[in-house]
Write an enzyme that holds these catalytic residues in place. Structure first.
Site, PDB file in Angstrom:
ATOM      1  N   GLU A  44       0.747  -1.159  -0.132  1.00 44.86           N
ATOM      2  CA  GLU A  44       0.041  -0.102  -0.112  1.00 44.86           C
ATOM      3  C   GLU A  44       0.858   1.538  -0.153  1.00 44.86           C
ATOM      4  O   GLU A  44       0.477   2.149  -0.584  1.00 44.86           O
ATOM      5  CB  GLU A  44      -1.032   0.017   1.371  1.00 44.86           C
ATOM      6  CG  GLU A  44      -2.192  -0.940   0.875  1.00 44.86           C
ATOM      7  CD  GLU A  44      -3.010  -0.696  -0.088  1.00 44.86           C
ATOM      8  OE1 GLU A  44      -3.099   0.515  -0.620  1.00 44.86           O
ATOM      9  OE2 GLU A  44      -3.533  -1.740  -0.759  1.00 44.86           O
ATOM     10  N   GLY A  88      10.551   7.063  -6.217  1.00 44.36           N
ATOM     11  CA  GLY A  88      10.180   8.644  -5.860  1.00 44.36           C
ATOM     12  C   GLY A  88       9.421   8.562  -4.518  1.00 44.36           C
ATOM     13  O   GLY A  88       9.275   7.553  -3.599  1.00 44.36           O
ATOM     14  N   TYR A 127      -6.242   6.500   4.780  1.00 42.94           N
ATOM     15  CA  TYR A 127      -6.335   5.541   3.645  1.00 42.94           C
ATOM     16  C   TYR A 127      -5.742   4.336   3.832  1.00 42.94           C
ATOM     17  O   TYR A 127      -6.184   3.426   3.921  1.00 42.94           O
ATOM     18  CB  TYR A 127      -6.039   6.186   2.240  1.00 42.94           C
ATOM     19  CG  TYR A 127      -5.981   5.013   1.322  1.00 42.94           C
ATOM     20  CD1 TYR A 127      -6.975   4.300   0.635  1.00 42.94           C
ATOM     21  CD2 TYR A 127      -4.543   4.557   0.842  1.00 42.94           C
ATOM     22  CE1 TYR A 127      -6.908   3.329  -0.196  1.00 42.94           C
ATOM     23  CE2 TYR A 127      -4.466   3.243   0.318  1.00 42.94           C
ATOM     24  CZ  TYR A 127      -5.537   2.831  -0.517  1.00 42.94           C
ATOM     25  OH  TYR A 127      -5.576   1.664  -1.120  1.00 42.94           O
ATOM     26  N   ASP A 145      -9.282   6.468  -1.230  1.00 40.13           N
ATOM     27  CA  ASP A 145      -8.305   7.236  -2.026  1.00 40.13           C
ATOM     28  C   ASP A 145      -8.838   7.981  -3.083  1.00 40.13           C
ATOM     29  O   ASP A 145     -10.114   7.817  -3.235  1.00 40.13           O
ATOM     30  CB  ASP A 145      -7.049   6.440  -2.353  1.00 40.13           C
ATOM     31  CG  ASP A 145      -7.200   5.365  -3.360  1.00 40.13           C
ATOM     32  OD1 ASP A 145      -8.621   5.316  -3.815  1.00 40.13           O
ATOM     33  OD2 ASP A 145      -6.411   4.661  -3.992  1.00 40.13           O
ATOM     34  N   CYS A 215     -25.438   3.475 -10.897  1.00 39.27           N
ATOM     35  CA  CYS A 215     -25.045   4.733 -10.753  1.00 39.27           C
ATOM     36  C   CYS A 215     -25.589   5.802 -11.138  1.00 39.27           C
ATOM     37  O   CYS A 215     -26.042   5.886 -12.460  1.00 39.27           O
ATOM     38  CB  CYS A 215     -23.687   4.277 -11.786  1.00 39.27           C
ATOM     39  SG  CYS A 215     -22.475   5.880 -12.080  1.00 39.27           S
ATOM     40  N   THR A 305       5.851  16.833  -6.774  1.00 41.16           N
ATOM     41  CA  THR A 305       4.493  17.240  -6.373  1.00 41.16           C
ATOM     42  C   THR A 305       4.337  18.540  -6.332  1.00 41.16           C
ATOM     43  O   THR A 305       3.160  19.167  -6.877  1.00 41.16           O
ATOM     44  CB  THR A 305       3.932  16.449  -5.255  1.00 41.16           C
ATOM     45  OG1 THR A 305       4.351  15.213  -5.128  1.00 41.16           O
ATOM     46  CG2 THR A 305       2.455  16.651  -5.097  1.00 41.16           C
TER      47      THR A 305
END
Ligand code: ADE
Length: 362
Positions: A44, A88, A127, A145, A215, A305
Site C-alpha cells: 500500500e 520517488g 487511507y 483514496d 450509478c 508534487t
C-alpha cells in the site's frame, strides 16, 4: 450521508454486484497472494501515487531484502534508499522504517489490528490505515483514496469537491455502514474498479461496470462532469545548475540533508540558479576542486508534487585528487565504474547518469 435513516451510499445489491465482479475480474497482483499485514502495508505504501506496473519489481526486491518487519527496522538507511531508488517520494521509505522500528519496539513486531493504532504510525494516514485494517485483518474499515472517491462520486452523483478533506471524510463515514463481511475483498474491489473500469484518465468503461445499473452518473450522463475536483495551486519552479564533476575515473556525489526533499539521497553537486559557463569554475573551486575543463550538456526537467526542477548541467573535469581526499563541500569521490551504482541517486538526475558513469575519454 451516513445516518441510519438515509439511503446507503451503496445498496446491498450494488455491493453484491461489486464483489461478484471482483471475484471474476481481479488482476493477479503479487500482494493479493497474501494477508500478511507487513506485506500488505509495504504494497500500500509503494502503491501511493505509483503505478501498479512500476511497483511490482520494487515490491519483490524489497521483500527479498527485508522479509520481516525486524529486517526493515534494522536496515542501514543507504540500503533502504537504494532499494527505493527510482520509485520517488522517498519520505515513504524513511517513514516505513520509522514505523517498522515502532512496530518492533511497541508491538513485538506484529502490526496492530486496529485502525487508530495503525494511523498513529509514521506514513500511515486514513487511507492506508483503512487498507491494512480491511485487506489484511478483514476489519470493517473504509479505505478511500482518490480512485475510490471518483467511483463513489459518480455512483451517487455527488458534486462535492473531492479535494476537500471534509468531503473525503463524509464518504468514509457513509462507506463504513455498507462494508460487507468480506471487508478485504470490498476494499480491493473499489480500488480495482477505480483502476480498471472507472479509470482516472479518459472515459469510464460503463459498459462493463458492475455498478452501472446503480450509478447516478451513468444514468444521468454525468461521468464527464464528475467527480468535481478543485484545481491545485501551480508548482513552484526551481532553477538548478548541476555539475557532473570527474577526476579521471571518479565522480563527485553529495549526500542531501537528512530532512526535506529527497532527504538522505545522493546527488550530483548543484547550486540554485542557472550559471553561465564562465561562472562555473569559481563555484567548482569553492567546492574544493580544481576545474580543468567545463562543458555544457543537455538541460533536464523533473516534476515533483509541488516543485519543478529546471536543470542546466555541466560536465566538469577536475585535477586528480589524492586517494582519501575529502572535499570541503561534503562531496564523496566515487569510483564511477565500480561503485556509483551502490548509491541511491534519485531519478530527477537520470538525464545525467551517463556522464557520471561512463569511462572518461581522456
Ligand atoms: N492501489 C492501492 N492499493 C492497491 C491494491 N491493493 N491493489 C492495486 N492497486 C492499488
Amino acid at each position: 450521508m451516513g445516518n441510519a435513516n438515509e439511503t446507503p451510499i451503496l445498496s446491498p445489491e450494488a455491493v453484491d454486484a461489486l464483489l461478484g465482479w471482483y471475484r471474476s475480474n481481479a488482476r493477479d497482483l503479487p500482494w493479493r497472494h497474501t494477508r500478511d499485514p507487513y506485506r500488505v502495508w509495504i504494497s500500500e505504501i509503494m502503491l501511493q501515487q505509483t503505478r501498479v506496473e512500476a511497483v511490482k519489481p520494487y515490491y519483490a526486491r524489497f521483500l527479498e531484502a527485508f522479509p520481516t518487519v525486524f529486517d526493515l527496522a534494522a536496515a542501514p538507511e543507504d540500503r533502504l534508499l537504494k532499494l527505493w531508488e527510482g520509485l520517488g517520494y522517498y519520505s515513504r521509505a524513511r517513514n516505513l522504517q520509522k514505523a517498522a522500528q515502532m512496530v518492533v519496539r511497541d508491538y513485538g513486531g506484529e502490526m496492530p489490528a486496529d485502525e487508530t493504532l495503525l494511523r498513529s504510525l509514521p506514513g500511515i494516514g486514513d487511507y492506508t490505515a483503512g487498507a491494512i485494517a480491511s485487506i489484511a485483518f478483514g476489519l470493517p474499515v473504509p479505505a478511500v483514496d482518490g480512485n475510490v472517491l471518483r467511483v463513489l462520486s459518480r455512483a451517487v452523483g455527488s458534486r462535492d469537491d473531492i479535494a476537500d478533506p471534509a468531503a473525503k471524510s463524509r464518504f468514509r463515514s457513509s462507506l463504513r455502514s455498507v462494508i460487507p463481511t468480506d471487508a478485504s475483498a470490498f476494499t480491493q474491489s473499489l480500488i480495482e474498479l477505480g483502476a480498471c473500469v472507472c479509470v482516472p484518465n479518459g472515459d469510464p468503461k460503463c459498459a462493463v461496470c458492475p455498478l452501472a445499473p446503480f450509478c447516478v452518473a451513468n444514468r444521468d450522463d454525468l461521468t464527464a462532469e464528475l467527480p468535481v475536483k478543485s484545481s491545485k495551486k501551480p508548482r513552484r519552479i526551481e532553477n538548478l545548475t548541476v555539475f557532473i564533476i570527474r577526476d579521471g575515473a571518479r565522480t563527485a556525489l553529495r549526500k542531501r540533508p537528512p530532512a526535506g526533499l529527497l532527504a538522505g539521497l545522493y546527488e550530483y553537486p548543484n547550486v540554485r540558479g542557472h550559471l553561465s559557463p564562465h561562472e562555473v569554475p569559481a563555484v567548482i573551486r569553492t567546492m574544493g576542486f580544481a576545474p580543468l575543463d567545463v562543458r555544457r550538456v543537455e538541460d533536464a526537467k523533473h516534476v515533483f508534487t509541488h516543485i519543478e526542477w529546471h536543470m542546466i548541467a555541466y560536465t566538469v573535469h577536475v585535477a586528480p585528487m589524492s586517494d582519501g581526499y575529502h572535499p570541503p563541500s561534503g562531496c564523496y569521490l566515487v569510483n564511477a565504474a565500480e561503485r556509483l551504482s551502490d548509491y541511491a541517486i534519485p531519478s530527477a538526475f537520470s538525464a545525467y547518469t551517463k556522464y557520471g558513469t561512463k569511462e572518461p575519454n581522456r
